[in-house]
Design an enzyme around this catalytic site. Structure first.
Site, mmCIF file in Angstrom:
data_model
loop_
_atom_site.group_PDB
_atom_site.id
_atom_site.type_symbol
_atom_site.label_atom_id
_atom_site.label_comp_id
_atom_site.label_asym_id
_atom_site.label_seq_id
_atom_site.Cartn_x
_atom_site.Cartn_y
_atom_site.Cartn_z
ATOM 1 N N ARG A 333 0.834 -1.206 0.000
ATOM 2 C CA ARG A 333 0.000 0.000 0.000
ATOM 3 C C ARG A 333 0.871 1.260 0.000
ATOM 4 N NH1 ARG A 333 -5.487 1.733 0.642
ATOM 5 N NH2 ARG A 333 -6.241 -0.402 0.660
ATOM 6 N N GLU A 736 -9.683 6.398 6.832
ATOM 7 C CA GLU A 736 -8.240 6.627 6.738
ATOM 8 C C GLU A 736 -7.811 7.833 5.903
ATOM 9 O OE1 GLU A 736 -8.046 2.476 5.438
ATOM 10 O OE2 GLU A 736 -6.201 2.359 6.605
HETATM 11 N N1 MTE Z 1 -12.131 6.320 14.260
HETATM 12 C C1 MTE Z 1 -12.202 6.080 15.587
HETATM 13 N N2 MTE Z 1 -12.917 6.915 16.364
HETATM 14 N N3 MTE Z 1 -11.541 5.027 16.158
HETATM 15 C C2 MTE Z 1 -10.775 4.171 15.395
HETATM 16 O O1 MTE Z 1 -10.198 3.231 15.923
HETATM 17 N N4 MTE Z 1 -9.957 3.600 13.134
HETATM 18 C C3 MTE Z 1 -9.640 4.093 11.796
HETATM 19 C C4 MTE Z 1 -10.843 4.814 11.186
HETATM 20 N N5 MTE Z 1 -11.410 5.741 12.130
HETATM 21 C C5 MTE Z 1 -10.690 4.406 13.986
HETATM 22 C C6 MTE Z 1 -11.420 5.501 13.449
HETATM 23 C C7 MTE Z 1 -9.210 3.061 10.866
HETATM 24 S S1 MTE Z 1 -7.615 2.545 10.906
HETATM 25 C C8 MTE Z 1 -10.059 2.511 9.941
HETATM 26 S S2 MTE Z 1 -9.518 1.392 8.808
HETATM 27 C C9 MTE Z 1 -11.460 2.885 9.885
HETATM 28 O O2 MTE Z 1 -11.810 3.818 10.892
HETATM 29 C C10 MTE Z 1 -12.274 1.615 10.076
HETATM 30 O O3 MTE Z 1 -13.611 1.856 10.130
HETATM 31 P P1 MTE Z 1 -14.550 2.068 8.841
HETATM 32 O O4 MTE Z 1 -14.039 1.129 7.781
HETATM 33 O O5 MTE Z 1 -15.879 1.729 9.325
HETATM 34 O O6 MTE Z 1 -14.380 3.483 8.439
HETATM 35 N N1 HPA Z 2 -5.964 -2.239 4.358
HETATM 36 C C1 HPA Z 2 -6.177 -2.453 5.657
HETATM 37 N N2 HPA Z 2 -6.118 -3.622 6.219
HETATM 38 C C2 HPA Z 2 -5.843 -4.672 5.441
HETATM 39 C C3 HPA Z 2 -5.599 -4.524 4.075
HETATM 40 C C4 HPA Z 2 -5.666 -3.239 3.506
HETATM 41 O O1 HPA Z 2 -5.467 -3.032 2.286
HETATM 42 N N3 HPA Z 2 -5.339 -5.726 3.590
HETATM 43 C C5 HPA Z 2 -5.409 -6.574 4.626
HETATM 44 N N4 HPA Z 2 -5.720 -5.958 5.743
HETATM 45 MO MO1 MOS Z 3 -7.344 0.537 9.421
HETATM 46 S S1 MOS Z 3 -5.335 0.616 9.485
HETATM 47 O O1 MOS Z 3 -7.292 -0.299 7.878
HETATM 48 O O2 MOS Z 3 -7.607 -0.698 10.580
#
Ligand code: MTE
Ligand code: HPA
Ligand code: MOS
Length: 955
Positions: A333, A736
């Site tokens: 990534r 993210e």
């Molecule tokens: N927001 C909060 N409040 N707490 C979290 O742990 N994790 C982040 C983001 N926002 C997180 C957050 C990460 S790393 C990801 S991948 C996404 O939330 C995951 O949730 P979603 O796919 O439902 O957006």
């Molecule tokens: N993003 C986050 N988490 C993951 C991924 C990715 O692309 N692939 C496997 N776990």
């Molecule tokens: Mo988020 S780093 O893909 O949990």
């Protein structure tokens, strides 16, 4: 069954209701489903659950060496501690020992070798955590130390990898570089990041009949915990049930690494037949679990007179720690994002997965993307400064464009590129050009404080790059009172996923949000789920839930058409009602009717992302369903005497397609920006030469707090711009992408430093840009600038040490042998919010400084005082107390006491800190030596009477 407690409304009243829109469906700023419970403390986390009778508490003993061969582990002394039930080592694990998520390499407990400082070696189950800890520390562990690889550069040189290097390649970058008019190259270290979720890793397990296990755990990945618990126990997956209501934050740190504590607790529960809980204390969590990957990145770029990139080569080396974990995908990534939003011309991107003897680094918001994406921002800044142009102009020039300039280095076409428009809009709405001018004027007349400005874009690919993970499931039941029970495969970590998925179901059925209840994510409800990660939680689970809702809705429509003898087109759901031609029926009543007519009111749902594919061998494909875009403009001010800084203003424009919930999305953007800024500024991980993490708690590891957020914070979502792909209600993922908006802060700090050389040189600054690093970069810039103007260089900067190398000791010895007078300075006491640590030392001579007591205005004042003492030829030590406040550039109160001791004087002075029992034992011994003793403690009352008063000190 009847709804006798509900008033019956007339058709006229129902008609009024049907004319109104649902107020809690998709696109509305519905409050987070847990918000009220979280602020009142009613929201239940694992450690808040009622404890099971007979429950054991588990503590793991961690290794205190980075790399070693284990010769002996003896747990028998553990059993001498009362309250201990069991102590286990790797040999006691009944099933499989390895819990590596993709590739093996992560033993649950170390077996033959120790591979990092902090690796779990054995675990104890006892009546309480303190007893378990004491017992674990009583075990005998013997090993032979082996050479450790601790730095990514060392690993790169030795080709010490957790898996093979990989390359993306388009065109012939070598000849593009050779024929380019201008070339630049460089290397930069990008630091890692501790997740610092407020709830540390925790699992509570209860054994069931048939050798099974119910596991309450804080994980982003229930299915994987289910699989691994089953495997370590040696039972089939169907015996293990995972239950996960919410996490107190995950940020990627609970995608794979929640499994360890769950598996250890499960093994102990299985061997004892008793419930067991393992919650990691903060320090253990920080030592034991992996972090964001630090990267060491090298680049070569060729460009033309306008600043347009022609050839690009990038070597990205991720520090993976000791095992593969998710590092293959994470470094991939980083490679996928090493273009950010720019067309790179002929490009070769190489990713290295370096192995070091440190904790196994893992997913963290952005998943390697940020460490790749920051590179073009650094490079474009350099190009701009070399050409004497504004970095924003160079950024805009290099954005992806039309045919011919719209294909990435992995051959995905960038469709619906929003960045040109968004940058133009933000440039205007943030008043970029006017403020650029004002900042130039400010910097020209401000000798100490310098301001910086940067506007940087983000383009982030949405989808798991392991294509098969892009799937999700859901389960909906409607009960006969019309209330809806919803489950999906995603997990709630604060990001608002449950709220969004419930809004989607509310919208489909046209019922109020409160009608829907989401209970814990559970592997018994929805099986074979992907982790909630890659920002895809709402995209995937929202679609799966929508699919389940549509299945039930279709059955209801068919039933209504039959029952009322109308066509299906005559049936419509609207604002808590079902309209059948001219008849309006409240939703709950209609559900009862359907029940009595034997309609199934329960359904699963499923979704998989269309269109995506990726051939890794060819490094070609469409790994991402779509891109999310954003842009941020940050303004900072730095203090060139101390390196400290502040974010004055941030303007953000972020693209979430058609927002599912604007309030939650804005919260995600704000939080991500601040977390991204923290990564690149104050959050610094420091390991000592033994590979021990020294920043293992909040006293030394600084995450941004509320006062570090921009003073003026303006966040806007792009309006009226649906996702062109068929995502759930045409929304876009948000979790993210905005993390990388924090890069604008890093670039703005560099911009402020560059002002010291008329913006014609690029500061050399690794990330994180801690105040120390900013200060070094400022001094280097000032020196370079002086030289370039034919002036004499200032003496090289000898003062600040990053590591725990105790430079002051060497300085003492050297100065002593030269007979150079100097002052030894020691921080004796810190009170309130002071950044200095007691015990910190430095040495000051008339023209040099060795080591640091923390930088800043305090240090500046102390140095001045020390030089005054040298000038006045003083031989008496002095104790000085500084109140921290505005006069010392400090925003909060506090006090620091500093001892200044002239060196090379005949009478040796020994200072003893603390009048507790150790101090009281030391003083009589020291009193016999030919030296003066100064005994210091704030607590006047605890000095014992029998010690001569002259020995007492303090303030
Ligand atoms: N927001 C909060 N409040 N707490 C979290 O742990 N994790 C982040 C983001 N926002 C997180 C957050 C990460 S790393 C990801 S991948 C996404 O939330 C995951 O949730 P979603 O796919 O439902 O957006
Ligand atoms: N993003 C986050 N988490 C993951 C991924 C990715 O692309 N692939 C496997 N776990
Ligand atoms: Mo988020 S780093 O893909 O949990």
């Amino acid at each position: 069954m009847s709804n006798h407690h509900q008033p019956t409304l007339t058709q006229e009243q129902l008609l009024q209701q049907a004319k109104q829109d649902l107020t809690t469906g998709v696109g509305r700023s519905v409050k987070h489903e847990s918000a009220a419970k979280q602020v009142t403390g009613e929201a239940v986390y694992i450690d808040d659950r009622l404890e099971f009778p007979n429950q054991l508490h588990v503590y793991a003993r961690l290794s205190d060496v980075a790399h070693a061969r284990i010769t002996n582990i003896d747990v028998s002394p553990c059993y001498d501690i009362p309250g201990v039930t069991i102590a286990i080592t790797a040999a006691d694990v009944p099933g499989q020992l390895d819990i590596g998520p993709v590739l093996p390499g992560d033993p649950l407990l170390a077996q033959d070798t120790i591979e990092f400082y902090g690796q779990p070696l054995l675990a104890v189950g006892a009546c309480d955590l303190e007893t378990a800890r004491k017992a674990a520390m009583a075990a005998i562990v013997e090993y032979e130390t082996l050479d450790a690889v601790l730095s990514v550069e060392d690993a790169l040189e030795k080709e010490f990898y957790v898996s093979e290097p990989h390359q993306h390649k388009r065109g012939d970058s070598a000849s593009a570089l050779a024929s380019a008019k201008h070339r630049l190259e460089g290397a930069v270290h990008i630091g890692g990041q501790e997740h610092f979720y407020l709830e540390t890793q925790v699992s509570s397990v209860i054994p069931t009949e048939d050798g099974g296990m119910i596991v309450y755990t804080s994980t982003q990945n229930p299915t994987e915990v289910q699989k691994l618990v089953a495997e370590v126990l040696g039972v089939s997956f169907n015996k293990v049930q995972i239950d996960m209501r919410r996490m107190g934050g995950g940020f990627g740190g609970k995608e794979t690494q929640a499994a360890g504590p769950a598996c250890i607790a499960a093994v102990i529960a299985s061997l004892t037949g008793r419930p067991a809980k393992m919650r990691l204390p903060r320090m253990e969590d920080m030592m034991m679990t992996g972090k964001r990957h630090p990267f060491f990145n090298q680049y070569q770029v060729g460009y033309d007179d306008d600043g347009r990139i022609q050839g690009y080569e990038m070597q990205l080396a991720g520090n993976c720690g000791y095992s593969p974990d998710l590092s293959n995908s994470i470094v991939d990534r980083a490679m996928f994002h090493s273009d950010n939003g720019y067309y790179l011309g002929d490009a070769t991107i190489t990713g290295y997965r370096c192995k070091t003897h440190t904790a196994s680094n893992t997913a963290y918001r952005g998943f390697g993307g940020p460490q790749g994406l920051i590179m073009p921002e650094i490079v474009l800044d350099e190009i701009a400064r070399n050409l004497g142009k504004d970095p924003l102009e160079i950024r805009k020039l290099n954005l992806y464009g039309d045919e011919g300039r719209n294909v990435t280095h992995y051959y995905q076409t960038v469709e619906d590129n929003q960045l040109p428009e968004m940058l133009a809009e933000l440039e205007a709405s943030s008043d970029y050009q006017k403020r650029r001018q004002e900042i130039r004027e400010y910097n020209a007349t401000s000798p100490i404080l310098k301001k910086g400005l940067a506007l940087t874009p983000v383009k982030f690919g949405i989808s798991f790059t392991a294509t098969f993970l892009n799937q999700a499931g859901a389960l909906i039941h409607i009960y006969t009172d019309g209330s809806i029970h919803l489950n999906h495969g995603g997990t709630e970590m604060g990001q608002g996923l449950n709220t969004k998925v419930a809004q989607i179901v509310a919208e489909e059925f046209q019922v109020d949000f409160d009608t829907i209840h989401i209970s814990a994510t559970n592997t018994d409800k929805v099986p074979n789920t992907s982790p909630t990660a890659a920002s895809s939680g709402a995209d995937l689970n929202g679609k799966a839930a929508q699919n389940a809702a549509q299945t039930i809705k279709q059955r209801l429509i068919e039933f209504a058409a039959r029952h009322y003898d109308v066509t299906e087109e005559d049936v419509c759901f609207k604002n808590n009602l079902v309209q059948i031609r001219d008849t309006l029926v409240p939703f709950a009543e209609f559900i009862q009717l359907a029940y009595f007519h034997q309609v199934s009111l329960s359904s699963t749902g499923f979704y998989r992302t269309p269109k995506i594919y990726y051939d890794r061998d060819q490094a070609r494909g469409r790994p991402f369903y779509y891109f999310a875009y954003g842009a941020a403009c940050s303004e900072v001010v730095i203090d060139t005497l101390t390196g400290e800084y502040k974010i004055l203003r941030a303007d953000i424009l972020h693209d979430v397609g058609a927002s599912l919930n604007p309030a939650i999305d804005i919260g995600q953007v704000e939080g991500a920006y601040v977390q991204g800024a923290g990564w690149l500024t104050t959050e610094e991980l420091v390991w000592n030469e033994q590979g021990r993490l020294m920043t293992s708690g909040p006293a030394s590891y600084k995450i941004p707090a509320i006062a570090d957020a921009p003073v003026d914070f303006r966040v806007k979502l792009v309006e009226n711009r649906k996702n062109q792909e068929d995502t759930v209600f045409h929304s876009k993922a948000v979790g993210e992408p905005p993390f990388m908006l924090g890069i604008s802060v890093f670039c703005a700090i560099k911009d402020a430093i560059a002002s010291l050389a008329d913006y014609r040189r690029s500061p050399q600054l690794d990330a994180p840009a801690t105040p120390e690093r900013v200060l070094w970069a400022v001094q280097a810039m000032q020196n370079q600038h002086r030289t370039s103007q034919g002036r004499q260089q200032l003496p090289p900067n000898r003062q600040v040490s990053m590591s725990m190398s105790h430079k002051w000791i060497h300085a003492l010895a050297e100065l002593d042998s030269q007979g150079t007078p100097g002052i030894l300075i020691t921080v004796i006491e810190e009170r309130g919010s002071t950044p200095r640590n007691a015990g910190a030392k430095m040495v000051v001579t008339t023209d040099a400084q060795f080591d640091t007591i923390g930088g800043g205005h305090l240090e500046y004042k102390v140095i001045k005082l020390a030089r005054q003492m040298l000038e006045d030829n003083q031989h008496e030590p002095r104790l000085e107390r500084f109140s921290l406040g505005a006069s010392l550039g400090q925003c909060c109160g506090g006090a620091t006491t500093v001892l200044l001791e002239p060196m090379g004087t005949d009478v040796k002075e020994i200072a003893v800190f603390g009048a507790g029992h150790v101090g009281q034992a030391l003083i009589p011994v020291l009193a016999s030596l030919p030296c003066r003793i100064r005994w210091i403690d704030q607590r006047e009352e605890i000095f014992p009477e029998h010690i001569p008063r002259g020995h007492k000190g303090g303030q």
